[in-house]
Design a protein around this motif. Sequence first.
Motif, PDB file in Angstrom:
ATOM      1  N   SER A  77       0.796  -1.132  -0.172  1.00  0.00           N
ATOM      2  CA  SER A  77       0.072  -0.071   0.028  1.00  0.00           C
ATOM      3  C   SER A  77       0.814   1.388   0.069  1.00  0.00           C
ATOM      4  CB  SER A  77      -1.042   0.203   1.258  1.00  0.00           C
ATOM      5  OG  SER A  77      -1.653   1.212   1.450  1.00  0.00           O
ATOM      6  N   GLY A  78       0.728   2.272  -0.662  1.00  0.00           N
ATOM      7  CA  GLY A  78       1.270   3.515  -0.867  1.00  0.00           C
ATOM      8  C   GLY A  78       0.731   4.384  -1.866  1.00  0.00           C
ATOM      9  N   SER A  79       1.304   5.486  -2.227  1.00  0.00           N
ATOM     10  CA  SER A  79       1.010   6.273  -3.332  1.00  0.00           C
ATOM     11  C   SER A  79       0.990   5.951  -4.572  1.00  0.00           C
ATOM     12  CB  SER A  79       1.802   7.696  -3.044  1.00  0.00           C
ATOM     13  OG  SER A  79       3.117   7.289  -3.588  1.00  0.00           O
ATOM     14  N   GLN A  80       0.254   6.631  -5.499  1.00  0.00           N
ATOM     15  CA  GLN A  80      -0.083   6.215  -6.760  1.00  0.00           C
ATOM     16  C   GLN A  80       1.490   6.248  -7.505  1.00  0.00           C
ATOM     17  OE1 GLN A  80      -2.456   8.605  -9.362  1.00  0.00           O
ATOM     18  NE2 GLN A  80      -2.880   6.768 -10.323  1.00  0.00           N
ATOM     19  N   ASP A  81       2.313   7.192  -6.952  1.00  0.00           N
ATOM     20  CA  ASP A  81       3.532   7.295  -7.759  1.00  0.00           C
ATOM     21  C   ASP A  81       4.528   6.134  -7.247  1.00  0.00           C
ATOM     22  OD1 ASP A  81       3.087   9.741  -8.947  1.00  0.00           O
ATOM     23  OD2 ASP A  81       3.849  11.075  -7.642  1.00  0.00           O
ATOM     24  N   ALA A  82       4.402   5.869  -5.981  1.00  0.00           N
ATOM     25  CA  ALA A  82       5.195   4.799  -5.643  1.00  0.00           C
ATOM     26  C   ALA A  82       4.750   3.477  -6.117  1.00  0.00           C
ATOM     27  CB  ALA A  82       5.299   4.609  -4.050  1.00  0.00           C
ATOM     28  N   LYS A 121       3.458   3.015  -9.015  1.00  0.00           N
ATOM     29  CA  LYS A 121       3.963   2.966 -10.723  1.00  0.00           C
ATOM     30  C   LYS A 121       5.512   2.515 -10.610  1.00  0.00           C
ATOM     31  CE  LYS A 121       0.972   6.500 -12.727  1.00  0.00           C
ATOM     32  NZ  LYS A 121       0.537   7.677 -13.150  1.00  0.00           N
ATOM     33  N   LEU A 122       6.006   3.134  -9.830  1.00  0.00           N
ATOM     34  CA  LEU A 122       7.595   2.659  -9.659  1.00  0.00           C
ATOM     35  C   LEU A 122       7.891   1.290  -9.319  1.00  0.00           C
ATOM     36  CD1 LEU A 122       9.087   5.793  -7.764  1.00  0.00           C
ATOM     37  CD2 LEU A 122       9.394   5.281 -10.241  1.00  0.00           C
ATOM     38  N   ARG A 123       6.969   0.777  -8.320  1.00  0.00           N
ATOM     39  CA  ARG A 123       7.199  -0.720  -8.138  1.00  0.00           C
ATOM     40  C   ARG A 123       6.594  -1.593  -9.341  1.00  0.00           C
ATOM     41  NH1 ARG A 123       9.842  -4.560  -6.654  1.00  0.00           N
ATOM     42  NH2 ARG A 123       8.570  -6.534  -5.959  1.00  0.00           N
ATOM     43  N   LEU A 124       5.591  -0.971  -9.852  1.00  0.00           N
ATOM     44  CA  LEU A 124       5.067  -1.878 -11.236  1.00  0.00           C
ATOM     45  C   LEU A 124       5.992  -1.789 -12.118  1.00  0.00           C
ATOM     46  CD1 LEU A 124       2.843  -3.173 -13.037  1.00  0.00           C
ATOM     47  CD2 LEU A 124       1.891  -1.025 -13.268  1.00  0.00           C
ATOM     48  N   LEU A 125       6.744  -0.621 -12.425  1.00  0.00           N
ATOM     49  CA  LEU A 125       7.930  -0.780 -13.427  1.00  0.00           C
ATOM     50  C   LEU A 125       8.948  -1.538 -12.957  1.00  0.00           C
ATOM     51  CD1 LEU A 125       7.854   2.852 -14.262  1.00  0.00           C
ATOM     52  CD2 LEU A 125       7.141   1.070 -16.025  1.00  0.00           C
ATOM     53  N   ARG A 127      -0.300   2.913 -21.726  1.00  0.00           N
ATOM     54  CA  ARG A 127       0.723   3.976 -21.899  1.00  0.00           C
ATOM     55  C   ARG A 127       1.643   4.401 -20.925  1.00  0.00           C
ATOM     56  NH1 ARG A 127      -4.689   6.587 -22.672  1.00  0.00           N
ATOM     57  NH2 ARG A 127      -5.115   6.448 -25.175  1.00  0.00           N
ATOM     58  N   ASP A 128       1.467   4.261 -19.784  1.00  0.00           N
ATOM     59  CA  ASP A 128       2.359   4.522 -18.653  1.00  0.00           C
ATOM     60  C   ASP A 128       3.437   3.377 -18.802  1.00  0.00           C
ATOM     61  OD1 ASP A 128       0.698   6.506 -17.580  1.00  0.00           O
ATOM     62  OD2 ASP A 128      -0.271   5.312 -15.977  1.00  0.00           O
ATOM     63  N   LEU A 129       3.132   2.358 -19.162  1.00  0.00           N
ATOM     64  CA  LEU A 129       4.238   1.261 -19.090  1.00  0.00           C
ATOM     65  C   LEU A 129       5.038   1.384 -20.381  1.00  0.00           C
ATOM     66  CD1 LEU A 129       2.258  -2.006 -17.951  1.00  0.00           C
ATOM     67  CD2 LEU A 129       3.965  -1.082 -16.805  1.00  0.00           C
ATOM     68  N   ILE A 130       4.522   1.932 -21.404  1.00  0.00           N
ATOM     69  CA  ILE A 130       5.558   2.237 -22.506  1.00  0.00           C
ATOM     70  C   ILE A 130       6.333   3.063 -22.342  1.00  0.00           C
ATOM     71  CG2 ILE A 130       5.445   2.992 -24.899  1.00  0.00           C
ATOM     72  CD1 ILE A 130       2.690   1.418 -25.227  1.00  0.00           C
ATOM     73  N   ASP A 131       5.626   4.375 -21.585  1.00  0.00           N
ATOM     74  CA  ASP A 131       6.727   5.416 -21.321  1.00  0.00           C
ATOM     75  C   ASP A 131       7.781   5.054 -20.455  1.00  0.00           C
ATOM     76  OD1 ASP A 131       5.161   6.928 -22.956  1.00  0.00           O
ATOM     77  OD2 ASP A 131       3.931   7.796 -21.502  1.00  0.00           O
ATOM     78  N   SER A 145       1.319 -18.164 -10.582  1.00  0.00           N
ATOM     79  CA  SER A 145       2.352 -17.355 -11.250  1.00  0.00           C
ATOM     80  C   SER A 145       3.654 -17.623 -10.397  1.00  0.00           C
ATOM     81  CB  SER A 145       1.731 -15.737 -10.922  1.00  0.00           C
ATOM     82  OG  SER A 145       1.728 -15.701  -9.430  1.00  0.00           O
ATOM     83  N   LEU A 146       4.809 -16.908 -11.073  1.00  0.00           N
ATOM     84  CA  LEU A 146       6.018 -16.828 -10.453  1.00  0.00           C
ATOM     85  C   LEU A 146       6.066 -16.052  -9.220  1.00  0.00           C
ATOM     86  CD1 LEU A 146       8.191 -16.667 -13.762  1.00  0.00           C
ATOM     87  CD2 LEU A 146       7.752 -18.617 -12.257  1.00  0.00           C
ATOM     88  N   HIS A 147       5.211 -15.096  -9.273  1.00  0.00           N
ATOM     89  CA  HIS A 147       5.176 -14.008  -8.117  1.00  0.00           C
ATOM     90  C   HIS A 147       4.002 -13.208  -8.655  1.00  0.00           C
ATOM     91  CE1 HIS A 147       6.775 -11.001  -5.313  1.00  0.00           C
ATOM     92  NE2 HIS A 147       6.574 -10.000  -6.212  1.00  0.00           N
ATOM     93  N   THR A 148       3.367 -12.926  -7.334  1.00  0.00           N
ATOM     94  CA  THR A 148       2.078 -12.163  -7.411  1.00  0.00           C
ATOM     95  C   THR A 148       2.177 -10.877  -6.361  1.00  0.00           C
ATOM     96  OG1 THR A 148       0.792 -13.767  -8.050  1.00  0.00           O
ATOM     97  CG2 THR A 148      -0.556 -11.978  -7.127  1.00  0.00           C
ATOM     98  N   GLU A 149       1.794  -9.566  -6.749  1.00  0.00           N
ATOM     99  CA  GLU A 149       1.625  -8.581  -5.999  1.00  0.00           C
ATOM    100  C   GLU A 149       0.513  -7.435  -6.143  1.00  0.00           C
ATOM    101  OE1 GLU A 149       5.075  -5.846  -5.351  1.00  0.00           O
ATOM    102  OE2 GLU A 149       6.296  -7.438  -5.437  1.00  0.00           O
ATOM    103  N   ALA A 150       0.118  -7.292  -5.255  1.00  0.00           N
ATOM    104  CA  ALA A 150      -1.251  -6.185  -5.229  1.00  0.00           C
ATOM    105  C   ALA A 150      -0.701  -5.014  -4.811  1.00  0.00           C
ATOM    106  CB  ALA A 150      -2.532  -6.447  -4.337  1.00  0.00           C
ATOM    107  N   LEU A 151      -0.733  -3.894  -5.574  1.00  0.00           N
ATOM    108  CA  LEU A 151      -0.287  -2.697  -5.498  1.00  0.00           C
ATOM    109  C   LEU A 151      -1.460  -1.781  -5.105  1.00  0.00           C
ATOM    110  CD1 LEU A 151       2.496  -2.187  -8.085  1.00  0.00           C
ATOM    111  CD2 LEU A 151       2.769  -3.109  -5.917  1.00  0.00           C
ATOM    112  N   MET A 152      -1.719  -1.379  -3.819  1.00  0.00           N
ATOM    113  CA  MET A 152      -3.025  -0.839  -3.522  1.00  0.00           C
ATOM    114  C   MET A 152      -2.831   0.893  -3.379  1.00  0.00           C
ATOM    115  SD  MET A 152      -4.796  -3.351  -2.989  1.00  0.00           S
ATOM    116  CE  MET A 152      -6.336  -2.684  -2.602  1.00  0.00           C
TER     117      MET A 152
END
Length: 221
Positions: A6-11, A13-17, A40-44, A213-220
Amino acid sequence: MLLIRSGSQDAGKLRLLSLCREYQKVLVIVPEQYTLQTERDLIDGLNAPGFFDIEVLSPSRLTERVFAAAGQDALTRIDERGKQMALARVLTEEKKNLKYFESAAAKQGFIARMGTLIASFKQSGLTAAQLKEYAISLPEGAKKDKMEDLARIFAAYTALLQGQFVDGEDVTASMLSRLPQSGVAKGRAVCLWGFDVLLGKMNRLLCALSLESLHTEALMV
């Protein structure tokens, strides 16, 4: 492995990348309205050399993918209106057998509330038979009458749909049972992103994906 962060939206996105760079083969599950923006966010954000196999799906598109790969029952799916029509028929036929809800069954909004309650039963894995068994165990009184009525309505609704129709909860249960066979999460990391809360069917989906899956995360967020 299953992690919930759980964290901010910016955090988030960084974790997703970071997950995409680490695993390269990633299945990203997002709310229905976020698929294009997430792509789009992932492409960028992944503007870096290397091979990435990343798929962004909403829960409904994931369901379609699983059924396309593993098949599905040839039953007609009913929407909320169809569900309410089915419940209206059940209440008409069962009204004389109800104790606690006999007068409430005809009131405005009762059918919708009953539909929500039955959905919560199904999402938690509770069956009409189990509910009836619990009702039988209760001492005489209003609570027993209420639970017996709920079990009766739930059982009649299930019987009405059986072999012909499925509702949204039935579709979810069917999809989860076919998830291993579909292979959609095999060899991938999975990330749920963009959800502010995980309830009912999403919790079940998260757990099912973590087993495949190999690994699963939920980013709240």
